[in-house]
Design a protein around this motif. Structure first.
Motif, PDB file in Angstrom:
ATOM      1  N   GLN A  41      78.169 -34.227 -30.901  1.00 51.03           N
ATOM      2  CA  GLN A  41      78.575 -33.581 -29.646  1.00 51.03           C
ATOM      3  C   GLN A  41      77.416 -32.773 -29.060  1.00 51.03           C
ATOM      4  O   GLN A  41      77.184 -32.783 -27.848  1.00 51.03           O
ATOM      5  N   SER A  42      76.675 -32.086 -29.911  1.00 46.80           N
ATOM      6  CA  SER A  42      75.529 -31.313 -29.445  1.00 46.80           C
ATOM      7  C   SER A  42      74.451 -32.220 -28.863  1.00 46.80           C
ATOM      8  O   SER A  42      73.823 -31.886 -27.848  1.00 46.80           O
ATOM      9  N   HIS A  43      74.241 -33.354 -29.495  1.00 47.28           N
ATOM     10  CA  HIS A  43      73.241 -34.301 -28.992  1.00 47.28           C
ATOM     11  C   HIS A  43      73.628 -34.799 -27.600  1.00 47.28           C
ATOM     12  O   HIS A  43      72.778 -34.873 -26.695  1.00 47.28           O
ATOM     13  N   ILE A  44      74.893 -35.122 -27.411  1.00 47.73           N
ATOM     14  CA  ILE A  44      75.361 -35.598 -26.107  1.00 47.73           C
ATOM     15  C   ILE A  44      75.225 -34.501 -25.062  1.00 47.73           C
ATOM     16  O   ILE A  44      74.763 -34.737 -23.934  1.00 47.73           O
ATOM     17  N   ALA A  45      75.607 -33.275 -25.421  1.00 45.58           N
ATOM     18  CA  ALA A  45      75.490 -32.147 -24.487  1.00 45.58           C
ATOM     19  C   ALA A  45      74.035 -31.890 -24.127  1.00 45.58           C
ATOM     20  O   ALA A  45      73.703 -31.596 -22.973  1.00 45.58           O
ATOM     21  N   SER A  46      73.158 -31.998 -25.117  1.00 45.87           N
ATOM     22  CA  SER A  46      71.738 -31.779 -24.878  1.00 45.87           C
ATOM     23  C   SER A  46      71.186 -32.798 -23.893  1.00 45.87           C
ATOM     24  O   SER A  46      70.454 -32.458 -22.955  1.00 45.87           O
ATOM     25  N   ARG A  47      71.532 -34.068 -24.090  1.00 44.39           N
ATOM     26  CA  ARG A  47      71.087 -35.104 -23.166  1.00 44.39           C
ATOM     27  C   ARG A  47      71.642 -34.861 -21.762  1.00 44.39           C
ATOM     28  O   ARG A  47      70.937 -35.064 -20.761  1.00 44.39           O
ATOM     29  N   SER A  48      72.884 -34.428 -21.701  1.00 46.09           N
ATOM     30  CA  SER A  48      73.522 -34.186 -20.399  1.00 46.09           C
ATOM     31  C   SER A  48      72.850 -33.035 -19.661  1.00 46.09           C
ATOM     32  O   SER A  48      72.582 -33.120 -18.456  1.00 46.09           O
ATOM     33  N   LEU A  49      72.578 -31.937 -20.373  1.00 48.48           N
ATOM     34  CA  LEU A  49      71.942 -30.803 -19.712  1.00 48.48           C
ATOM     35  C   LEU A  49      70.509 -31.136 -19.309  1.00 48.48           C
ATOM     36  O   LEU A  49      70.054 -30.724 -18.232  1.00 48.48           O
ATOM     37  N   ALA A  50      69.803 -31.874 -20.138  1.00 47.77           N
ATOM     38  CA  ALA A  50      68.441 -32.271 -19.777  1.00 47.77           C
ATOM     39  C   ALA A  50      68.445 -33.065 -18.472  1.00 47.77           C
ATOM     40  O   ALA A  50      67.558 -32.902 -17.625  1.00 47.77           O
ATOM     41  N   ALA A  51      69.456 -33.920 -18.290  1.00 48.69           N
ATOM     42  CA  ALA A  51      69.553 -34.704 -17.064  1.00 48.69           C
ATOM     43  C   ALA A  51      69.919 -33.839 -15.864  1.00 48.69           C
ATOM     44  O   ALA A  51      69.455 -34.079 -14.745  1.00 48.69           O
ATOM     45  N   ALA A  52      70.759 -32.815 -16.097  1.00 47.28           N
ATOM     46  CA  ALA A  52      71.233 -31.967 -14.990  1.00 47.28           C
ATOM     47  C   ALA A  52      70.286 -30.820 -14.666  1.00 47.28           C
ATOM     48  O   ALA A  52      70.398 -30.218 -13.594  1.00 47.28           O
ATOM     49  N   ALA A  53      69.361 -30.501 -15.558  1.00 45.73           N
ATOM     50  CA  ALA A  53      68.506 -29.323 -15.391  1.00 45.73           C
ATOM     51  C   ALA A  53      67.762 -29.289 -14.059  1.00 45.73           C
ATOM     52  O   ALA A  53      67.678 -28.226 -13.424  1.00 45.73           O
ATOM     53  N   PRO A  54      67.201 -30.409 -13.568  1.00 49.77           N
ATOM     54  CA  PRO A  54      66.520 -30.345 -12.262  1.00 49.77           C
ATOM     55  C   PRO A  54      67.447 -29.917 -11.129  1.00 49.77           C
ATOM     56  O   PRO A  54      66.994 -29.281 -10.167  1.00 49.77           O
ATOM     57  N   LEU A  55      68.725 -30.254 -11.227  1.00 48.02           N
ATOM     58  CA  LEU A  55      69.674 -29.838 -10.196  1.00 48.02           C
ATOM     59  C   LEU A  55      69.884 -28.326 -10.225  1.00 48.02           C
ATOM     60  O   LEU A  55      70.030 -27.691  -9.174  1.00 48.02           O
ATOM     61  N   PHE A  56      69.904 -27.740 -11.422  1.00 50.47           N
ATOM     62  CA  PHE A  56      70.016 -26.284 -11.533  1.00 50.47           C
ATOM     63  C   PHE A  56      68.816 -25.618 -10.867  1.00 50.47           C
ATOM     64  O   PHE A  56      68.967 -24.624 -10.161  1.00 50.47           O
ATOM     65  N   ARG A  57      67.624 -26.154 -11.084  1.00 48.54           N
ATOM     66  CA  ARG A  57      66.435 -25.545 -10.488  1.00 48.54           C
ATOM     67  C   ARG A  57      66.456 -25.672  -8.970  1.00 48.54           C
ATOM     68  O   ARG A  57      66.092 -24.737  -8.253  1.00 48.54           O
ATOM     69  N   ALA A  58      66.901 -26.833  -8.474  1.00 54.03           N
ATOM     70  CA  ALA A  58      66.988 -27.018  -7.026  1.00 54.03           C
ATOM     71  C   ALA A  58      68.051 -26.114  -6.408  1.00 54.03           C
ATOM     72  O   ALA A  58      67.923 -25.689  -5.255  1.00 54.03           O
ATOM     73  N   ALA A  59      69.084 -25.787  -7.186  1.00 54.51           N
ATOM     74  CA  ALA A  59      70.175 -24.964  -6.668  1.00 54.51           C
ATOM     75  C   ALA A  59      69.822 -23.482  -6.601  1.00 54.51           C
ATOM     76  O   ALA A  59      70.494 -22.713  -5.907  1.00 54.51           O
ATOM     77  N   LEU A  60      68.767 -23.067  -7.324  1.00 58.54           N
ATOM     78  CA  LEU A  60      68.454 -21.638  -7.449  1.00 58.54           C
ATOM     79  C   LEU A  60      67.004 -21.345  -7.079  1.00 58.54           C
ATOM     80  O   LEU A  60      66.249 -20.793  -7.883  1.00 58.54           O
ATOM     81  N   PRO A  61      66.599 -21.676  -5.848  1.00 58.10           N
ATOM     82  CA  PRO A  61      65.197 -21.443  -5.476  1.00 58.10           C
ATOM     83  C   PRO A  61      64.887 -19.986  -5.153  1.00 58.10           C
ATOM     84  O   PRO A  61      63.725 -19.621  -4.997  1.00 58.10           O
ATOM     85  N   ASP A  62      65.922 -19.160  -5.054  1.00 56.83           N
ATOM     86  CA  ASP A  62      65.757 -17.769  -4.631  1.00 56.83           C
ATOM     87  C   ASP A  62      66.219 -16.799  -5.705  1.00 56.83           C
ATOM     88  O   ASP A  62      66.756 -15.731  -5.416  1.00 56.83           O
ATOM     89  N   GLY A  63      66.009 -17.173  -6.951  1.00 58.04           N
ATOM     90  CA  GLY A  63      66.456 -16.337  -8.057  1.00 58.04           C
ATOM     91  C   GLY A  63      65.587 -15.115  -8.278  1.00 58.04           C
ATOM     92  O   GLY A  63      64.728 -14.766  -7.455  1.00 58.04           O
TER      93      GLY A  63
END
Length: 321
Positions: free
Chosen positions: A263-285
């Motif tokens: 389960q951790s491996h799957i979550a890790s792969r999922s977050l790695a794929a989604a991480a660029p979206l988090f960065r694009a969503a928070l340009p003014d942090g």
């Protein structure tokens, strides 16, 4: 993120932005990251720390990894057990920790030093006995070192897993920089290099335990309700991504099963794929606002600094025990 891709991803990044700001509302801490002008704080834009602590996926997953590690130390666990309302307000605890890490990293020097002094005052009042009757104090230098090392380890590994590789010389520079805050809080014999962190974990291994209290805290963590839609899915994603950062010795000590590791491996792969979206969503942090305070473009955070510029930690201005 490329302009065309950013446009395509806009609906997703808007939802992610709303999710993050619901969990970690802005302005709650009262810290002004845009003043005083020109003040680099405790680290400044030439530090490795400003880069690693700017990455939301790495920091949240790394912080959760640190919490899991901390359940293995009887004294750290007793402090949480006796002196916090983790069962009712675990999200609040995460927010307060986030406020301190963000403030000590990116606020101006006087504000960062005020935060350190405040936490020292809180620690001075926290004491008790562990489940087996051993006395503990939150301001115990060795205990403070354990908490610091688990957190800095988690943040570094989170950045490596969900942002980009960190070569050993830069990892060494990171550990040397953040040691200054740990020392200002009262920690002793703080590891300053990655190899020293590995040696430190080996040196304390025999003092660690996985017991009934550890299981209880982890169970509360697994039931945590985030104030967002699909709260269970969001929680499981970041908890799984955080547990994927655990060192092998900790996975064994925590008695993690094969299904849990999968389960951790799957979550890790999922977050790695989604991480660029988090960065694009928070340009003014917080990190970009701190960059504006010192007059540098936030894009510098995507480039590593000179190791020589960042290898020596900036003093907090407080006496180091």
């Amino acid at each position: 993120m490329h302009t065309a891709l950013r446009t395509f991803a806009a609906p997703a990044t808007a939802r992610i932005r709303a999710w993050v700001l619901d969990v970690f509302p802005r302005g709650r801490s009262g810290i002004d990251y845009e003043a005083p002008a020109g003040d680099p704080g405790l680290f400044g834009p030439d530090s490795v720390t400003w880069r690693i602590h700017a990455d939301f996926p790495g920091m949240l997953s790394g912080g959760l990894c640190a919490l899991m590690l901390q359940t293995l130390h009887p004294k750290a666990l007793a402090g949480v057990w006796d002196h916090s309302n983790f069962r009712e307000d675990l999200v609040g605890r995460l927010r307060r920790t986030t406020d301190f890490v963000a403030g000590s990293t990116y606020a101006g020097r006087s504000e960062a030093e005020r935060l350190v002094a405040r936490v020292r005052g809180i620690h001075a009042r926290v004491q008790g006995t562990t489940a087996d009757g051993t006395p503990y104090r939150a301001d115990d230098p060795a205990l403070l070192t354990w908490v610091h090392v688990t957190e800095s380890y988690g943040f570094l590994q989170g950045y490596r897993r969900y942002c980009r590789p960190v070569p050993t010389p830069l990892a060494d520079a990171y550990y040397a920089e953040v040691a200054s805050v740990a020392q200002a809080l009262g920690a002793s014999d703080v590891p300053l290099r990655e190899a020293e962190v590995d040696a430190y974990f080996a040196s304390v291994h025999d003092t660690l335990r996985f017991d009934v209290r550890s299981r209880e805290v982890l169970a509360v963590l697994a039931r945590m309700r985030l104030p967002v839609p699909m709260a269970g899915l969001s929680r499981d994603l970041f908890l799984g991504a955080g547990s994927a950062l655990l060192p092998e010795w900790a996975e064994r000590l925590l008695q993690r099963t094969a299904p849990q590791r999968l389960q951790s491996h799957i979550a890790s792969r999922s977050l790695a794929a989604a991480a660029p979206l988090f960065r694009a969503a928070l340009p003014d942090g917080i990190a970009p606002r701190a960059c504006a305070r010192v007059g540098v473009d936030p894009s510098i955070l995507s480039r590593w600094p000179s190791i020589h510029a960042s290898a020596t930690p900036t003093s907090t201005g407080q006496e180091t025990p």
